[in-house]
Design a protein around this motif. Structure first.
Motif, PDB file in Angstrom:
ATOM      1  N   LEU A 113       0.842  -1.208  -0.125  1.00  0.00           N
ATOM      2  CA  LEU A 113      -0.237   0.140  -0.060  1.00  0.00           C
ATOM      3  C   LEU A 113       0.907   1.247   0.176  1.00  0.00           C
ATOM      4  CD1 LEU A 113      -2.772  -0.351   0.070  1.00  0.00           C
ATOM      5  CD2 LEU A 113      -3.012   0.392   2.289  1.00  0.00           C
ATOM      6  N   VAL A 114       0.902   1.805  -1.069  1.00  0.00           N
ATOM      7  CA  VAL A 114       1.993   3.187  -1.155  1.00  0.00           C
ATOM      8  C   VAL A 114       1.101   4.466  -0.900  1.00  0.00           C
ATOM      9  CG1 VAL A 114       2.963   4.563  -3.017  1.00  0.00           C
ATOM     10  CG2 VAL A 114       2.868   1.768  -3.050  1.00  0.00           C
ATOM     11  N   SER A 115       1.745   5.268   0.015  1.00  0.00           N
ATOM     12  CA  SER A 115       1.361   6.447  -0.063  1.00  0.00           C
ATOM     13  C   SER A 115       2.301   7.757   0.028  1.00  0.00           C
ATOM     14  CB  SER A 115       0.085   6.612   1.092  1.00  0.00           C
ATOM     15  OG  SER A 115       0.552   6.190   2.291  1.00  0.00           O
ATOM     16  N   SER A 116       1.764   8.771  -0.089  1.00  0.00           N
ATOM     17  CA  SER A 116       2.876  10.017  -0.264  1.00  0.00           C
ATOM     18  C   SER A 116       2.166  10.938   0.805  1.00  0.00           C
ATOM     19  CB  SER A 116       2.984  10.474  -1.714  1.00  0.00           C
ATOM     20  OG  SER A 116       3.963  11.593  -1.589  1.00  0.00           O
TER      21      SER A 116
ATOM     22  N   GLU B  54      -4.138   9.165  -6.262  1.00  0.00           N
ATOM     23  CA  GLU B  54      -4.298   9.018  -4.944  1.00  0.00           C
ATOM     24  C   GLU B  54      -5.013   9.990  -4.189  1.00  0.00           C
ATOM     25  OE1 GLU B  54      -0.343   8.542  -2.949  1.00  0.00           O
ATOM     26  OE2 GLU B  54      -1.161   8.912  -0.815  1.00  0.00           O
ATOM     27  N   GLU B  55      -4.843  11.275  -4.460  1.00  0.00           N
ATOM     28  CA  GLU B  55      -5.514  12.383  -3.710  1.00  0.00           C
ATOM     29  C   GLU B  55      -6.911  12.339  -4.158  1.00  0.00           C
ATOM     30  OE1 GLU B  55      -1.978  15.632  -3.996  1.00  0.00           O
ATOM     31  OE2 GLU B  55      -3.816  15.964  -4.979  1.00  0.00           O
ATOM     32  N   ILE B  56      -7.420  12.171  -5.193  1.00  0.00           N
ATOM     33  CA  ILE B  56      -8.925  12.205  -5.629  1.00  0.00           C
ATOM     34  C   ILE B  56      -9.405  10.883  -5.225  1.00  0.00           C
ATOM     35  CG2 ILE B  56     -10.375  11.823  -7.552  1.00  0.00           C
ATOM     36  CD1 ILE B  56      -8.115  13.056  -9.324  1.00  0.00           C
TER      37      ILE B  56
ATOM     38  N   GLU C 106      -9.151   3.382  -1.499  1.00  0.00           N
ATOM     39  CA  GLU C 106      -7.744   3.270  -1.240  1.00  0.00           C
ATOM     40  C   GLU C 106      -7.447   2.987  -2.724  1.00  0.00           C
ATOM     41  OE1 GLU C 106      -4.784   3.562   0.057  1.00  0.00           O
ATOM     42  OE2 GLU C 106      -5.902   3.612   1.762  1.00  0.00           O
ATOM     43  N   ILE C 107      -6.182   3.122  -2.917  1.00  0.00           N
ATOM     44  CA  ILE C 107      -5.426   2.686  -4.033  1.00  0.00           C
ATOM     45  C   ILE C 107      -4.416   1.374  -4.121  1.00  0.00           C
ATOM     46  CG2 ILE C 107      -5.937   4.916  -5.318  1.00  0.00           C
ATOM     47  CD1 ILE C 107      -2.750   5.378  -5.198  1.00  0.00           C
TER      48      ILE C 107
ATOM     49  N   ALA D  53      -5.803  11.843 -14.283  1.00  0.00           N
ATOM     50  CA  ALA D  53      -6.196  11.012 -13.068  1.00  0.00           C
ATOM     51  C   ALA D  53      -7.660  11.064 -12.595  1.00  0.00           C
ATOM     52  CB  ALA D  53      -5.427  11.595 -11.844  1.00  0.00           C
ATOM     53  N   HIS D  54      -8.064  12.260 -12.967  1.00  0.00           N
ATOM     54  CA  HIS D  54      -9.606  12.686 -12.716  1.00  0.00           C
ATOM     55  C   HIS D  54     -10.358  11.956 -13.582  1.00  0.00           C
ATOM     56  CE1 HIS D  54     -13.096  15.055 -12.122  1.00  0.00           C
ATOM     57  NE2 HIS D  54     -12.237  15.477 -10.588  1.00  0.00           N
ATOM     58  N   ALA D  55      -9.957  12.031 -14.776  1.00  0.00           N
ATOM     59  CA  ALA D  55     -11.037  10.979 -15.860  1.00  0.00           C
ATOM     60  C   ALA D  55     -10.919   9.643 -15.290  1.00  0.00           C
ATOM     61  CB  ALA D  55     -10.368  11.231 -17.341  1.00  0.00           C
ATOM     62  N   ALA D  56      -9.638   9.097 -15.038  1.00  0.00           N
ATOM     63  CA  ALA D  56      -9.522   7.768 -14.631  1.00  0.00           C
ATOM     64  C   ALA D  56     -10.491   7.275 -13.588  1.00  0.00           C
ATOM     65  CB  ALA D  56      -8.192   7.350 -14.669  1.00  0.00           C
TER      66      ALA D  56
END
Lengths: 349, 349
Positions: free
Chosen positions: A105-108, B94-96, B103-104, B308-311
């Motif tokens: 699980l990656v996070s920045s 990740e942010e979105i 979670e990603i 990223a937003h579109a995805a």
DNA sequence: GTGAAAGCGCTAACAA
DNA sequence: TTGTTAGCGCTTTCAC
């Protein structure tokens, strides 16, 4: 139509029962076979594997996690995924983890305590078996959440007084000494240091090692020439600007990381200085890109693979064998100098 | 001592029952409250939230996933996390995702079909609700695994004929036309193109758009000047070498991505050419670093945030509302020219 | 060796 | 509106 009937007829993803039915064994036997229990007879095991293959079955990790309490998920929190050092680290960590049957699980955290708090929470929610905290900063209070919930963690350069916490000690001093020695041998006497942000443990350590190495080489430490930057290219640009503004600047600059050094390279070029003729520059990290700067960057290599390996090993141990008699709680990763084109003898005055 | 008793006494991570007990309600009420069901009276809800806070409780996502069938996990597979374009994309994604309670799961296929197969398998095992496949390549056969298991996917530039698959169309042509127009206005007539590897859809599209734009500008397409590289800095180095070897080289080069352009910048410098005086260079992507090359790179910006937003949007829709009347299956992300210092009028012959 | 059955923490159907 | 209860797919006793 009852659910059971529906299950049989509809095309759904196969579960352990599907496999058991096809192999004509109990679900316990399927479970044992898949988990490599020695208690299963060859005859049945063969039938099970055949069914598994035919159905393209794989276990539901969530169900597994629920009952076993182990998620085989490892978290990695990096300071800033946008700094090339970290993707390279993540890639290594991913490779090692996946090879050992773990997911990551990656996070920045983007150097933001609020974001870090979110990251920690996310890790907790997903029930990771351990977290590699690769932020190099002072966030102990936030990490308490992890410690309190008994989640193994591994930190870089900082020791937490908890049996579940391990540390990776980074021996910058060998690399930094080599760098200073290299510079001194070239004839440099006036050496500056563009430090990282003081909120990072790593930045402090690197700076201290620089001072020590300078003294060890019999050179004077000039306070003006030690400037706090922020480990970004822009920071290097600004830091070098400050150095220039001093009037009397060093003939060589060691930087706390490669991005800073790349900033210096660029600032020097814009100031009409030739590297390495007019100024020698040394970085730290040896990111992939360092080989391709103009000129190629002389730098202190900090192996991402070694770091990832140590981090994984620390977590794996804690996750799989926390009661081991002599659990290793400290790991050491060393550094070394890579000489390329950004260093040379200083121009005669 | 029975298990139940043990549970009460030992300090363990609180579960829904702990909360229910403390709030003096049933576990169903806790569940409803936490999930925002409107059927809970304010009085009880208040008690529940209080207990939640006091215990620092949060639900076990694995249990949730098991029963609900939704993991709130989104996968993102990138071509190579080491290419700066991708960490920037991952960060946005990740942010979105986190902002929307997802979670990603990140993985890098390293342009290797075998690794991609592993990535897909990992996604399947963790029961992701969708996967953003940001590899830009021709891996349909591998992705079948996802499609077969009914996992929503979103691809860049490639349409898969499946109701669960969406596509993000990248409109390079606007950016590339602008680039060619910019070059032509500067007086360039001889323009080369350093393409990406032909196994990537994106590379093909970009190259075609280049040809089209050239013709639209009334300029001839010179086959020798279109060279297949591999989207890496080294590739740009080599590609420019090939161009030089031709004897007669173009006065401007458009590159299929920024890393290639950075390679060209470096190769040109080593060949004694001044950019932009002797050679104009244009990249594509506008990675963060492009601003800091020497000279700063003129490039075609492909917004990571937009992508990223579109995805995310594509996946969220499919995951949460697959039966929506008019599900959007195609998204468009456009590009634009960012003029910096690597382009200028060609030197007079 | 093998199988039956309990239960991991949660949601959702059903009852009240 | 609230509570009871049946599983989600799996591992792991405990019998046999």
């Amino acid at each position: 139509m009852s659910r059971k009937t529906a299950r049989k007829s509809a095309a759904r993803t196969p579960d352990i029962r599907t496999v058991a039915a096809m192999a004509k064994v109990s679900i316990a036997t399927v479970s044992r076979t898949i988990n490599g229990s020695p208690l299963v007879s060859e005859r049945l095991a063969k039938r099970v594997w055949q069914a598994v293959k035919q159905l393209n079955y794989f276990p539901n990790t969530h169900a597994r996690t629920l009952v076993s309490g182990k998620s085989r998920l490892l978290g990695i929190i990096v300071e800033n995924i946008t700094n090339p050092f970290f993707p390279e680290l993540i890639r290594s960590f991913e490779e090692i983890a996946v090879a050992h049957g773990y997911e990551i699980l990656v996070s920045s955290s983007n150097s933001d305590p609020a974001v870090l708090t979110t990251c920690v929470r996310r890790m907790l929610e997903r029930k990771v078996d351990g977290v590699a905290v690769m932020t190099f900063g002072e966030e102990e209070p936030i990490l308490d959440q992890l410690v309190n919930r008994n989640v193994p963690i591994v930190l870089a350069e900082f020791k937490l007084d908890d049996p579940k916490a391990s540390t990776i000690l980074l021996d910058y001093s060998s690399g930094i000494h080599a760098a200073i020695h290299h510079l001194a041998a070239l004839g440099h006497k006036k050496i500056g240091f563009l430090a990282g942000p003081h909120k990072l443990h790593s930045a402090i350590t690197r700076e201290n090692d620089f001072r020590t190495a300078l003294k060890a080489a019999g050179l004077a430490v000039q306070k003006d020439w030690i400037i706090e930057c922020d480990h970004t290219l822009k920071g290097g640009l600004a830091g070098f600007g400050q150095l220039q503004a001093l009037g009397k600047r060093p003939t060589a600059v060691v930087c706390s990381n490669d991005m800073t050094a790349i900033g210096v390279l660029r600032a020097a070029y814009m100031a009409g200085l030739r590297v390495p003729k007019d100024l020698s520059v040394i970085g730290l990290d040896d990111i992939d890109f360092a080989e391709f700067t103009l000129p190629p960057l002389t730098t202190i290599c900090l192996s991402r693979a070694d770091l990832a390996h140590a981090a994984f090993e620390a977590l794996r141990q804690q996750a799989e064998d926390p009661a081991a008699p002599n659990l290793k709680r400290e790991f050491l990763v060393s550094t070394s100098l890579v000489v390329r084109g950004s260093t040379a003898a200083p121009a005669a005055r």
